[in-house]
Design a protein around this motif. Structure first.
Motif, PDB file in Angstrom:
ATOM      1  N   ALA A 290      10.451 -73.844  18.822  1.00  0.00           N
ATOM      2  CA  ALA A 290      11.717 -73.463  18.196  1.00  0.00           C
ATOM      3  C   ALA A 290      11.497 -72.431  17.102  1.00  0.00           C
ATOM      4  N   ALA A 291      10.486 -72.653  16.263  1.00  0.00           N
ATOM      5  CA  ALA A 291      10.183 -71.692  15.205  1.00  0.00           C
ATOM      6  C   ALA A 291       9.710 -70.370  15.796  1.00  0.00           C
ATOM      7  N   LEU A 292       8.965 -70.430  16.885  1.00  0.00           N
ATOM      8  CA  LEU A 292       8.477 -69.215  17.530  1.00  0.00           C
ATOM      9  C   LEU A 292       9.643 -68.362  18.028  1.00  0.00           C
ATOM     10  N   VAL A 293      10.607 -68.996  18.704  1.00  0.00           N
ATOM     11  CA  VAL A 293      11.755 -68.268  19.247  1.00  0.00           C
ATOM     12  C   VAL A 293      12.596 -67.672  18.127  1.00  0.00           C
ATOM     13  N   GLU A 294      12.847 -68.449  17.094  1.00  0.00           N
ATOM     14  CA  GLU A 294      13.652 -67.959  15.970  1.00  0.00           C
ATOM     15  C   GLU A 294      12.963 -66.786  15.274  1.00  0.00           C
ATOM     16  N   THR A 295      11.653 -66.904  15.082  1.00  0.00           N
ATOM     17  CA  THR A 295      10.915 -65.830  14.414  1.00  0.00           C
ATOM     18  C   THR A 295      10.864 -64.575  15.264  1.00  0.00           C
ATOM     19  N   LEU A 296      10.682 -64.736  16.564  1.00  0.00           N
ATOM     20  CA  LEU A 296      10.646 -63.575  17.453  1.00  0.00           C
ATOM     21  C   LEU A 296      11.977 -62.831  17.426  1.00  0.00           C
ATOM     22  N   ALA A 297      13.086 -63.559  17.406  1.00  0.00           N
ATOM     23  CA  ALA A 297      14.399 -62.914  17.329  1.00  0.00           C
ATOM     24  C   ALA A 297      14.526 -62.118  16.038  1.00  0.00           C
ATOM     25  N   ASP A 298      14.045 -62.678  14.923  1.00  0.00           N
ATOM     26  CA  ASP A 298      14.097 -61.963  13.644  1.00  0.00           C
ATOM     27  C   ASP A 298      13.250 -60.686  13.696  1.00  0.00           C
ATOM     28  N   VAL A 299      12.050 -60.803  14.261  1.00  0.00           N
ATOM     29  CA  VAL A 299      11.161 -59.645  14.358  1.00  0.00           C
ATOM     30  C   VAL A 299      11.766 -58.572  15.259  1.00  0.00           C
ATOM     31  N   ALA A 300      12.392 -58.990  16.360  1.00  0.00           N
ATOM     32  CA  ALA A 300      13.015 -58.027  17.279  1.00  0.00           C
ATOM     33  C   ALA A 300      14.112 -57.227  16.580  1.00  0.00           C
ATOM     34  N   ASN A 301      14.777 -57.836  15.616  1.00  0.00           N
ATOM     35  CA  ASN A 301      15.862 -57.159  14.908  1.00  0.00           C
ATOM     36  C   ASN A 301      15.385 -56.364  13.699  1.00  0.00           C
ATOM     37  N   ASP A 302      14.091 -56.434  13.388  1.00  0.00           N
ATOM     38  CA  ASP A 302      13.554 -55.716  12.243  1.00  0.00           C
ATOM     39  C   ASP A 302      13.571 -54.207  12.500  1.00  0.00           C
ATOM     40  N   GLY A 303      13.872 -53.450  11.478  1.00  0.00           N
ATOM     41  CA  GLY A 303      13.979 -52.002  11.636  1.00  0.00           C
ATOM     42  C   GLY A 303      12.678 -51.319  11.998  1.00  0.00           C
ATOM     43  N   ASP A 304      11.537 -51.949  11.732  1.00  0.00           N
ATOM     44  CA  ASP A 304      10.241 -51.355  12.055  1.00  0.00           C
ATOM     45  C   ASP A 304       9.763 -51.699  13.465  1.00  0.00           C
ATOM     46  N   THR A 305      10.505 -52.542  14.161  1.00  0.00           N
ATOM     47  CA  THR A 305      10.131 -52.919  15.523  1.00  0.00           C
ATOM     48  C   THR A 305      10.625 -51.868  16.507  1.00  0.00           C
ATOM     49  N   LEU A 306       9.725 -51.355  17.325  1.00  0.00           N
ATOM     50  CA  LEU A 306      10.060 -50.286  18.272  1.00  0.00           C
ATOM     51  C   LEU A 306      10.259 -50.800  19.693  1.00  0.00           C
ATOM     52  N   ALA A 307       9.550 -51.862  20.077  1.00  0.00           N
ATOM     53  CA  ALA A 307       9.664 -52.414  21.430  1.00  0.00           C
ATOM     54  C   ALA A 307       9.203 -53.863  21.404  1.00  0.00           C
ATOM     55  N   VAL A 308       9.806 -54.675  22.281  1.00  0.00           N
ATOM     56  CA  VAL A 308       9.405 -56.075  22.445  1.00  0.00           C
ATOM     57  C   VAL A 308       9.463 -56.406  23.925  1.00  0.00           C
ATOM     58  N   HIS A 309       8.437 -57.111  24.409  1.00  0.00           N
ATOM     59  CA  HIS A 309       8.411 -57.522  25.811  1.00  0.00           C
ATOM     60  C   HIS A 309       7.775 -58.901  25.929  1.00  0.00           C
ATOM     61  N   ASP A 310       8.505 -59.789  26.559  1.00  0.00           N
ATOM     62  CA  ASP A 310       8.004 -61.130  26.838  1.00  0.00           C
ATOM     63  C   ASP A 310       6.787 -61.066  27.772  1.00  0.00           C
ATOM     64  N   VAL A 311       5.809 -61.930  27.545  1.00  0.00           N
ATOM     65  CA  VAL A 311       4.629 -62.039  28.421  1.00  0.00           C
ATOM     66  C   VAL A 311       4.802 -63.299  29.255  1.00  0.00           C
ATOM     67  N   SER A 312       4.892 -63.141  30.563  1.00  0.00           N
ATOM     68  CA  SER A 312       5.102 -64.337  31.390  1.00  0.00           C
ATOM     69  C   SER A 312       4.445 -64.155  32.746  1.00  0.00           C
ATOM     70  N   HIS A 313       5.226 -63.934  33.795  1.00  0.00           N
ATOM     71  CA  HIS A 313       4.707 -63.910  35.159  1.00  0.00           C
ATOM     72  C   HIS A 313       3.734 -62.747  35.346  1.00  0.00           C
ATOM     73  N   GLY A 314       2.526 -63.081  35.786  1.00  0.00           N
ATOM     74  CA  GLY A 314       1.475 -62.089  35.917  1.00  0.00           C
ATOM     75  C   GLY A 314       0.616 -61.974  34.680  1.00  0.00           C
ATOM     76  N   GLY A 315       1.070 -62.600  33.564  1.00  0.00           N
ATOM     77  CA  GLY A 315       0.275 -62.624  32.352  1.00  0.00           C
ATOM     78  C   GLY A 315       0.283 -61.319  31.582  1.00  0.00           C
ATOM     79  N   LEU A 316      -0.684 -61.199  30.697  1.00  0.00           N
ATOM     80  CA  LEU A 316      -0.784 -60.048  29.806  1.00  0.00           C
ATOM     81  C   LEU A 316      -0.959 -58.743  30.584  1.00  0.00           C
ATOM     82  N   ALA A 317      -1.723 -58.770  31.668  1.00  0.00           N
ATOM     83  CA  ALA A 317      -1.981 -57.554  32.438  1.00  0.00           C
ATOM     84  C   ALA A 317      -0.685 -56.921  32.933  1.00  0.00           C
ATOM     85  N   VAL A 318       0.199 -57.731  33.498  1.00  0.00           N
ATOM     86  CA  VAL A 318       1.458 -57.209  34.025  1.00  0.00           C
ATOM     87  C   VAL A 318       2.376 -56.767  32.888  1.00  0.00           C
TER      88      VAL A 318
END
Length: 726
Positions: free
Chosen positions: A600-628
């Motif tokens: 829960a804290a991870l999701v809430e923090t990620l949403a805050d970081v995504a909305n930060d003015g210094d954030t340029l891109a965000v992408h979830d890591v899931s199917h296929g892992g880090l490589a994909v």
């Protein structure tokens, strides 16, 4: 259609007589697994469906949730409401993929209409057998065509969803469709009949013989000859009539002419009208010959149980009936006053003869629940393959499960309605709800490889994965609906797996404070090829201020840093490969990855970081892992230089770090890495991976080895589906 002997005994005991043929057929359909949830209802209490934002929870045609508009985030006067619903159309889509999928869209849209809401977005999650199987491709193409045809014609954008291929869907594909609608307190309608003496009015297409026995058909295993023998049980859709029905319903709601409503889906008129009055503790008197029909010489049972599409049953005050008929005529829709609400039994007559006379509540709630045996799923052993790193990278990147789904979503109109801010192909879609000045993020899907490997842990991971998708766009979870798909529950191992996905999904959604406000259960997804994997599709929505979100792709910025939020897996034991696409393509087995300690804290923090003015891109890591995930962030204009600090001789650690699929991880491109690290301090590890370039190349260094590819090669690898089908 035939009523089981044990059920017939209960009916005879209640009625104190033998049921009429129409009654027996009505009980057989409404007491089916599809309608009565006889094997699953005892499990569904595991879900937390309450919250200050929840206006109407499970049990109606769709759930109703208030968008945050007050300090406590709850519903208040003047709040904007959304509706959420999800349905399955699995068996019909095997028998007739085009019409089966199309009418699945039509049904969930009408569920939205019956709440007084206007549909604003669709999400479809689709599951098929192996992509290289010709029959699977036939089903895949037909289903996508059916969804696109119906959704495009009715003008509701399809903005999110998922596509998965797994050998255990070969004999039984899944088509799960979710719909989000928009309404408010003044416009809200429910499926609870209000007052004896009010009229029951049927509006929409004429009733034909299509879809007869659809509910019972959906409650049994698919036979080898289902594609030919069960064709009459599949409904035939007319999206142009549905579009007219959408607009007519909007007019009826605007003028306050509707007291309650139910769309005609499973079990047709009998199901809709009996459920409507039962919810109000009332009865009905219906004259079946009054129903407007499109085929000659229909008998009482056919009129009662046909699942012809594009029909709504409305409760209307007598003085408003003429106005309802005028609006129906204006939109070129049929309209029949078929009866009225009463204080007595649910009765139906046909040409003067009583064919149904039963207690409406018993008809809907009298079905006995099944007491089934359950076996706990076995834990997999660790047996990892020995695969060449570069070959594995290309194989996983080009797998149909991780490849681009552009071939699918480019067939959908995702711009109609001019609300789509972020469309399909991203982690989550965003719909602009201008009425509340909020963005509504939508994510939908499951992961059959995860729940095959570990049903309970995999279902928890699916909930976290959808929440991470929403958070990557800067939104926080608001609510969810689920579509719980399983095989034949009479098999103890199948029922054990199904029980596990229910518990896993419920536990993680509660942890995330995302109430599960509605859903659907589809069992007996079993065929001559065996049962499907337990598949808990979750459609989750989240909210944020405004409609903008960081992109998935990186941009060339020499002052930025690429960070991984979450576990890299520097030691092979830290990053289990269970459920991964890597193992699906190379063989082997492993335990499922451990989940983050505080999701829960991870999701809430990620949403805050995504909305930060210094954030340029965000992408979830899931199917296929880090490589994909890294490959998906590269564009023609912006590349990545990434270095993973892994020892040269740690081959297992290399594979695990690149391909393990622990959910709750994300890649963040930021101009302020210190801010991100500080935000996640005590919540999740943050690892610096590298930086961006302006040459469109991915240079991935692991120890003394480097995998180099560019945006064009990545695009070619990920074009598996397009290359095969175009």
């Amino acid at each position: 259609m035939s009523l089981a002997d044990s059920d017939r005994e209960l009916v005879v005991e209640e009625l104190e007589r033998e049921p009429t043929p129409a009654e027996a057929a009505l009980f057989e359909n409404l007491w089916s697994e599809h309608c009565a949830y006889r094997s699953s209802r005892p499990l569904l209490s595991a879900f937390d469906s309450e919250g200050e934002q929840v206006v109407i929870g499970p049990g109606d045609d769709a759930a109703v949730v208030a968008l945050p508009g007050s300090e406590d985030g709850g519903a208040e006067e003047g709040s904007t409401y959304i509706t959420m619903g999800i349905e399955s159309h699995n068996h019909p889509s095997y028998v007739d993929p085009f019409d089966g999928a199309a009418t699945g869209v039509g049904g969930i849209v009408r569920d939205t209409l019956s709440m007084g809401a206007y549909p604003i977005a669709l999400a479809d999650s689709l599951y098929f057998g192996e992509f290289d199987d010709e029959h699977s491709k036939y089903l895949f193409e037909g289903v996508v065509e059916g969804i696109s045809h119906y959704g495009n014609c009715i003008g509701v954008p399809t903005v999110a969803g998922s596509v998965d291929f797994h050998p255990d869907y070969e004999g039984n594909p899944l088509v799960n469709v979710a719909c989000v609608g928009l309404t408010n307190e003044e416009r809200l309608v429910t499926a609870v009949a209000q007052e004896p003496g009010n009229k029951l009015v049927l509006v929409g297409n004429g009733t034909g013989r299509d879809g007869l026995g659809g509910a019972s058909f959906a409650s049994e295993d698919l036979a080898e000859d289902a594609e030919t023998e069960d064709r009459p049980a599949v409904q035939v859709g007319d999206p142009y009539a549905e579009k007219l029905l959408i607009e007519a319903n909007e007019q009826l709601v605007d003028e306050g002419l509707i007291e309650s409503a139910r769309d005609l889906g499973a079990a047709g008129l009998g199901g809709a009208s009996s459920e409507l009055v039962a919810k109000g503790g009332l009865g009905a008197q219906i004259e079946l010959e009054r129903v407007h029909q499109r085929e000659p010489n229909m008998n009482a049972l056919e009129i009662l149980l046909a699942e012809s599409q594009e029909r709504m049953c409305y409760e209307v005050e007598p003085e408003n009936v003429d106005r309802v008929a005028e609006i129906a005529e204006r939109f070129d829709l049929g309209c029949s006053v078929i009866g009225e609400v009463t204080e007595q039994n649910y009765t139906c007559t046909f040409e003067g003869e009583t064919v149904v006379d039963v207690d409406a509540y018993f008809l809907g709630e009298g079905a006995p629940m099944n007491d089934l045996e359950s076996e706990q799923p076995a834990q997999p052993e660790t047996d990892l393959p020995d695969a060449d790193l570069e070959d594995a990278f290309e194989t996983v990147l080009s797998s149909p499960n991780t490849a681009s789904k552009r071939w699918v979503y480019r067939q959908y109109d995702h711009e109609v309605g001019v609300r789509t801010s972020v469309g399909p192909g991203d982690d989550a879609a965003i719909i602009a709800v201008r009425e509340a000045e909020q963005g509504l993020a939508i994510s939908s899907g499951a992961a059959p490889s995860w729940t095959s490997a570990a049903p309970y842990e995999g279902a928890k991971a699916i909930a976290l994965e959808n929440a991470t998708n929403v958070a990557a766009k800067g939104a926080t979870p608001l609510a969810a609906v689920d579509c719980l798909n399983g095989g034949n529950p009479e098999k103890p191992d199948v029922y054990g797996g199904f029980t596990a996905i229910v518990d896993g999904l419920a536990d993680m959604c509660e942890t995330l404070s995302a109430p599960v406000v509605g859903g659907n259960v589809s069992l007996y997804n079993d065929s001559v090829t065996g049962p499907i994997p337990p598949t808990p599709t979750l459609a989750m929505v989240g909210t944020k201020e405004g409609y903008d979100a960081p992109p998935l792709s990186v941009e060339a910025d020499s002052d930025s840093t690429l960070l991984l939020v979450g576990d890299l897996g520097l030691e092979s034991g830290d990053a289990r490969l269970g459920g991964s696409e890597y193992l699906a393509r190379h063989g082997g087995s492993d335990q499922f990855p451990e989940l983050p300690a505080d999701p829960a804290a991870l999701v809430e923090t990620l949403a805050d970081v995504a909305n930060d003015g210094d954030t340029l891109a965000v992408h979830d890591v899931s199917h296929g892992g880090l490589a994909v995930a890294l490959a998906e962030m590269v564009t023609e204009e912006a590349g990545l230089e990434v270095s993973l600090p892994i020892p040269d001789d740690a081959d297992e650690a290399v594979a695990a770090a690149l391909f393990h699929e622990q959910p709750g991880r994300a890649l963040v491109q930021t101009e302020s890495p210190e801010t991100v690290s500080a935000a996640f301090d005590g919540v999740a590890p943050v690892v610096e991976l590298g930086s961006t370039t302006d040459d469109g190349t991915l240079a991935l260094t692991i120890g003394n080895r480097t995998i180099t590819t560019d945006a064009g090669e990545i695009r070619d690898h990920r074009a598996t589906i397009e290359r095969e089908l175009e």
